[in-house]
Every structure is written in structure tokens, then in C-alpha cells.
Design a protein around this motif. Structure first.
Motif, PDB file in Angstrom:
ATOM      1  N   ALA A  82      -1.111  -3.891  -0.206  1.00 17.91           N
ATOM      2  CA  ALA A  82      -0.067  -3.137   0.483  1.00 17.91           C
ATOM      3  C   ALA A  82      -0.533  -1.715   0.801  1.00 17.91           C
ATOM      4  O   ALA A  82      -0.265  -1.186   1.895  1.00 17.91           O
ATOM      5  N   GLU A  83      -1.238  -1.097  -0.134  1.00 16.67           N
ATOM      6  CA  GLU A  83      -1.746   0.250   0.105  1.00 16.67           C
ATOM      7  C   GLU A  83      -2.820   0.255   1.176  1.00 16.67           C
ATOM      8  O   GLU A  83      -2.941   1.211   1.953  1.00 16.67           O
TER       9      GLU A  83
ATOM     10  N   PRO B 259       6.121   2.672   3.424  1.00 19.01           N
ATOM     11  CA  PRO B 259       4.663   2.690   3.282  1.00 19.01           C
ATOM     12  C   PRO B 259       4.247   3.096   1.870  1.00 19.01           C
ATOM     13  O   PRO B 259       4.952   3.852   1.202  1.00 19.01           O
ATOM     14  N   GLU B 260       3.093   2.585   1.439  1.00 15.22           N
ATOM     15  CA  GLU B 260       2.566   2.926   0.113  1.00 15.22           C
ATOM     16  C   GLU B 260       1.282   3.737   0.301  1.00 15.22           C
ATOM     17  O   GLU B 260       0.259   3.202   0.711  1.00 15.22           O
ATOM     18  N   PHE B 261       1.359   5.006  -0.023  1.00 15.22           N
ATOM     19  CA  PHE B 261       0.272   5.943   0.262  1.00 15.22           C
ATOM     20  C   PHE B 261      -0.642   6.184  -0.938  1.00 15.22           C
ATOM     21  O   PHE B 261      -1.323   7.209  -0.999  1.00 15.22           O
ATOM     22  N   GLY B 262      -0.684   5.257  -1.872  1.00 14.84           N
ATOM     23  CA  GLY B 262      -1.443   5.450  -3.102  1.00 14.84           C
ATOM     24  C   GLY B 262      -2.935   5.667  -2.920  1.00 14.84           C
ATOM     25  O   GLY B 262      -3.587   6.297  -3.750  1.00 14.84           O
ATOM     26  N   LEU B 263      -3.512   5.146  -1.838  1.00 14.57           N
ATOM     27  CA  LEU B 263      -4.957   5.262  -1.638  1.00 14.57           C
ATOM     28  C   LEU B 263      -5.358   6.511  -0.853  1.00 14.57           C
ATOM     29  O   LEU B 263      -6.546   6.840  -0.794  1.00 14.57           O
ATOM     30  N   ILE B 264      -4.389   7.173  -0.240  1.00 13.16           N
ATOM     31  CA  ILE B 264      -4.710   8.333   0.581  1.00 13.16           C
ATOM     32  C   ILE B 264      -5.281   9.454  -0.287  1.00 13.16           C
ATOM     33  O   ILE B 264      -4.672   9.892  -1.266  1.00 13.16           O
ATOM     34  N   GLY B 265      -6.477   9.902   0.055  1.00 18.64           N
ATOM     35  CA  GLY B 265      -7.129  10.977  -0.685  1.00 18.64           C
ATOM     36  C   GLY B 265      -7.848  10.537  -1.942  1.00 18.64           C
ATOM     37  O   GLY B 265      -8.397  11.382  -2.664  1.00 18.64           O
ATOM     38  N   ASP B 266      -7.890   9.228  -2.190  1.00 18.78           N
ATOM     39  CA  ASP B 266      -8.536   8.732  -3.414  1.00 18.78           C
ATOM     40  C   ASP B 266     -10.016   8.466  -3.161  1.00 18.78           C
ATOM     41  O   ASP B 266     -10.466   7.332  -3.056  1.00 18.78           O
TER      42      ASP B 266
END
Length: 483
Positions: A73-74, A263-270
Motif C-alpha cells: 500500500a505504501e 494514502p499511506e506515506f510511510g515510505l516517503i523520505g525513508d
């Protein structure tokens, strides 16, 4: 076709537009209309929307050095977000009907070549570094120099090799091809199906998907890949509801409870910009960045020139308008893709579908980018696609990339042998980097033994030297007592 004929085929300049939007994008001046630009934006989106399904599957099915996977999903959110933002920026900044999204082939390098050597944040940090390097090459004017350093046949061979590699991944991930356990008397490394034969409903979905995809491609149906993915996903959902199936793999095709979700923004900037240097050798990191750079670099140049020419926008000298800005935005897209953990984003040849519908300006990108933004809220629908429904698209993309093989002169061994090694080594060693290295080394060696060493650009000598160290890293480490 003569230059005069080409000039005659270009749309005649129209009077200045009646409003500021028209004038800013030069819609009337390029012989287009708002209706054509809108149709073109829609066509481009539906032709390349398959990446919203494929990118999460390719990246989500891969594990990093520590066995970690990325959330599906991310990944959908990251893929849609980068595509939406960078496509709009290209439209406004470059004013070309050229959409961007995560690059097929590039995501395969990240998933199957880079991630196994380090953590996901470290791998995405390499993508960011590659994008920054592209931006530097554009600003300094070195991009053209690098373009001239690598012979065109080797560029084409790299494209073909990546195509075969992607197709092989599709066959393996769908279960059509499986690895034979390494036991005594094993004569081949892979086999058909799980035990030498095809069985089960999931495999049937894959096979039917391949047949549907190639049929649509043969009839040149626009959006063939997306149509196939959607159709076979529906078929898989129906089959899953009526048949007793043990496993589809990572994704089970069933209607989600909710069709729309935030939206799932967990990966942004990782991402970790320099973490990779602590995970493997410096020479390996350099070559991995080079592999990403090479794939991104030349795909973009070919796509930009091809789309611009198709739209009749090349100037009298055959140059792309706003080329510097276009290439800089493309480099920035690679940075954005790495920063969002969606892999390197790049210009899409599928933009030709929009050009075919009449798009001639960056206004069409506002439509395409807007639709990608809408897709941010459709994650539940985009994460029910099983690999068996998506893998036929990988096979189809492999075919499309394979068509470049016709441009290689197979009668000239100094070209044909390096090209062959490039193409063969990639799928056979499950490594894009190995294929490029084998091709470069063979090219330099054959040119040298034929007394044509002066024809080799110094950048190619330097790169081949890096690849030589890369292949011989183990004996070199033993020689110097490095463990």
C-alpha cells in the motif's frame, strides 16, 4: 523524408492564444486545442497506469539484505505521488507532453540487484545519488560526452538484456518457471511449473494473461498492458471466490472491504544517502550507481527525442525545445523516486499514446498528473492484483525491449560478441550489472586486439577498469589479505 517535408508536416503556427493558459503552454501556437491536450493526457495515463500495479509488485516481492520487504500500500502511494508531481513539473517546466513515473528495468535493478546487498533505505539512497549525478551531468554539459562514449549497439544490447531479464522475472514470479532444488543428478537449473508440468488455477490465469496481452499487442490496442492486467485480475477474483486455492503468493485476489482509502506515506523520505558504503565495497557501490545511471541516462535520451519528434516539435536543427530543463527535471525525478522509495522515476515512452491523440504541450501533463493524484486514494483496488495477473505485463515489456536487437550489426564480431554477452549474461546470472560489465570488457578487449584501441573513449576504458576490479574483487581481496 527530407527536412522540408518534415517541416511541412509540423502544425502551422496559430495566432496567440486567447487566454493566459493557452499562451503559457503555447497550445494554439503549436496547432493544438484544450480538447486535444485533454484527450492526450487521458490516453497517456491509461497507457502507463500499469506501473501503479507493477512497481509495487516488483519492489514489494523483493527482499533486502536483512529479509525485509516494502509495504504494498505504501508503494502504491509512493509510485502515484512521484508520478503525479514530476509529470506536472515536466508539463509546467518543460512544456512537453512527456509523463514520468517509476522506470521499468530501473526498478528491477533496485529490487533484484541492489536490495539483496543492503537495506532498503540504503538502496533507495543509491537511487537518490544516481539522480543527483544525472543533474550534475546536465548542468556541467557532461551528459552529452557520456552519451558519445558508449557505442550505440551496446546501448541497444543493454535494453535487450534488461528486457529478457524482466521477462524471466515474470515467468519465475508467476510460477511458470521454478528453480530445481540443487540435488544429485540435476541436469538443468530451472523447470516448467513446480514439478515439470503446469498445474493449478493461478498458473492458468498467468497463461491466459500472456495470451491476452500478446493478442492485444498484435492488434496494437492502446492500453493493451493495462487492459490485460485489469481483465485477468477480475478473472482471478472470480476464480478465487469459487475454487479452493491454497495460495496465490503474496497477494490474494479478492474484493476489498473499502474501495477508497487515505494514502499511506510511510515510505516517503525513508532513505539513507550514504548508508550503502557501509554495507558493501566502494567499488560495488560505484558500479551499482553506474548501472542505474546508464539505464536511466540512455532510456531518457531516446524517449525525449522520440516523443518530441513524433509530436513534430523538433526545431530546424533537430533539437528538442527546452532540452536542458527537460533533462534536469528528469534527473530530479530520479531523486524524487529514490527519496519516496518508489525507485528511479523517468520519462515514459508511453507518452506517445498522448501524442497520438493530439497532445503537443505540457498541458496534457496536468491531466495525466491529476489522474495519478486521484490514484493516491485507490490503494485498496490497486493492491488486490495477484502476480499471476501482472506478470504477463513483464513478459510483454520484455518483448518490447527485445525489439531493439534488430538494430545490432551481428555480422561485425567486434560489436556482435559484446552485444551477445551483454544480453546473455543478464538473465543467466540474474544481474543487470554483470551483463553490462561483460559487454564493456569484451568490447574493449576485442577493439584492442584488433588494433583499434584509439577508437575507445577514455570513459569506456575507465568504466571497463572498474568492471574488471568488480569481477576480480575476491582474488584481489585475497591478494591483499582483505577479508
Amino acid at each position: 523524408m527530407s527536412e522540408a517535408q518534415k517541416a511541412a508536416d509540423r502544425p502551422a503556427p496559430a495566432p496567440p492564444g486567447a487566454n493566459s493558459v493557452d499562451r503559457f503552454f503555447k497550445i494554439s501556437a503549436r496547432g493544438s486545442t484544450f480538447a486535444r491536450e485533454t484527450r492526450g493526457g487521458l490516453a497517456t495515463f491509461f497507457t502507463m497506469a500499469y506501473i501503479l500495479v507493477l512497481n509495487p509488485i516488483i519492489l514489494g516481492n523483493a527482499k533486502d539484505k536483512y529479509g525485509h520487504t516494502l509495504d504494498g500500500a505504501e508503494l502504491v502511494t509512493a509510485t502515484a505521488l512521484v508520478a503525479a508531481v514530476m509529470t506536472v513539473i515536466m508539463g509546467v517546466g518543460g512544456n512537453l507532453p512527456l509523463a514520468l513515473a517509476a522506470g521499468l528495468g530501473l526498478n528491477a535493478v533496485v529490487a533484484f540487484q541492489i536490495a539483496p546487498l543492503m537495506s532498503w533505505p540504503d538502496a533507495m539512497g543509491l537511487v537518490v545519488l544516481e539522480g543527483l549525478l544525472i543533474c550534475v551531468l546536465v548542468v556541467t554539459g557532461l551528459r552529452e560526452a557520456v552519451m558519445h562514449a558508449i557505442p550505440q549497439p551496446l546501448k541497444q544490447a543493454i535494453s535487450v538484456g534488461i528486457g529478457l531479464f524482466i521477462a524471466f522475472i515474470g515467468f519465475v514470479d508467476a510460477g511458470f518457471v521454478t528453480r530445481i532444488p540443487d540435488i544429485a543428478n540435476t541436469t538443468v537449473p530451472v523447470q516448467l511449473g513446480a514439478g515439470g508440468a503446469l498445474s493449478g488455477w493461478p498458473i492458468l490465469v498467468f497463461c491466459a494473461g500472456v495470451l491476452l496481452t500478446v493478442a492485444l499487442l498484435a492488434r496494437r490496442v492502446k492500453g493493451a498492458i493495462l487492459i490485460s492486467i485489469l481483465t485477468m485480475t477480475v478473472v482471478a477474483i472470480v476464480i478465487n471466490s469459487v475454487a479452493d486455492i491454497k495460495s496465490w503468493g503474496l497477494t490474494t485476489p479478492k474484493v476489498p472491504d473499502d474501495l477508497v482509502a487515505a494514502p499511506e506515506f510511510g515510505l516517503i523520505g525513508d532513505f539513507s544517502l550514504f548508508g550503502s558504503f557501509g554495507e558493501t565495497t566502494v567499488i560495488t557501490v560505484v558500479l551499482l550507481i553506474f548501472t542505474l545511471l546508464l539505464s536511466d541516462f540512455f532510456d531518457t535520451m531516446g524517449t525525449v527525442v522520440g516523443i518530441t519528434a513524433e509530436a513534430g516539435l523538433l526545431d530546424e536543427e533537430g533539437k528538442v525545445p527546452n532540452l536542458g530543463r527537460v533533462l534536469l527535471i528528469d534527473g530530479a525525478a530520479a531523486v524524487a523516486g529514490g527519496a519516496a522509495s518508489s525507485s528511479s522515476a523517468t520519462s515514459y515512452i508511453e507518452s506517445a499514446a498522448g501524442v497520438g491523440e493530439g497532445a503537443r504541450t505540457g498541458f496534457s501533463n496536468l491531466v495525466t498528473g491529476g489522474l495519478f493524484a486521484v490514484a493516491l486514494f485507490l490503494t485498496p483496488l490497486l493492491t488486490i492484483v495477484p502476480m499471476q495477473a501482472a506478470a504477463p505485463a513483464l513478459v510483454a515489456v520484455g518483448f518490447l525491449m527485445m525489439t531493439q536487437v534488430k538494430h545490432i550489426d551481428w555480422d561485425r564480431y567486434e560489436i556482435a560478441i559484446p552485444a551477445f554477452l551483454t544480453i546473455a549474461v543478464m538473465p543467466f546470472t540474474y544481474s543487470i550489472t554483470n551483463g553490462i560489465g561483460a559487454g564493456f570488457l569484451a568490447f574493449v578487449l576485442i577493439k584492442a586486439v584488433l588494433g583499434k584501441a584509439k577508437e575507445i573513449h577514455w570513459l569506456l576504458w575507465a568504466t571497463s577498469g572498474l568492471f574488471l576490479v568488480y569481477f576480480a574483487i575476491n582474488p584481489i581481496q585475497q591478494l591483499f589479505g582483505v577479508k
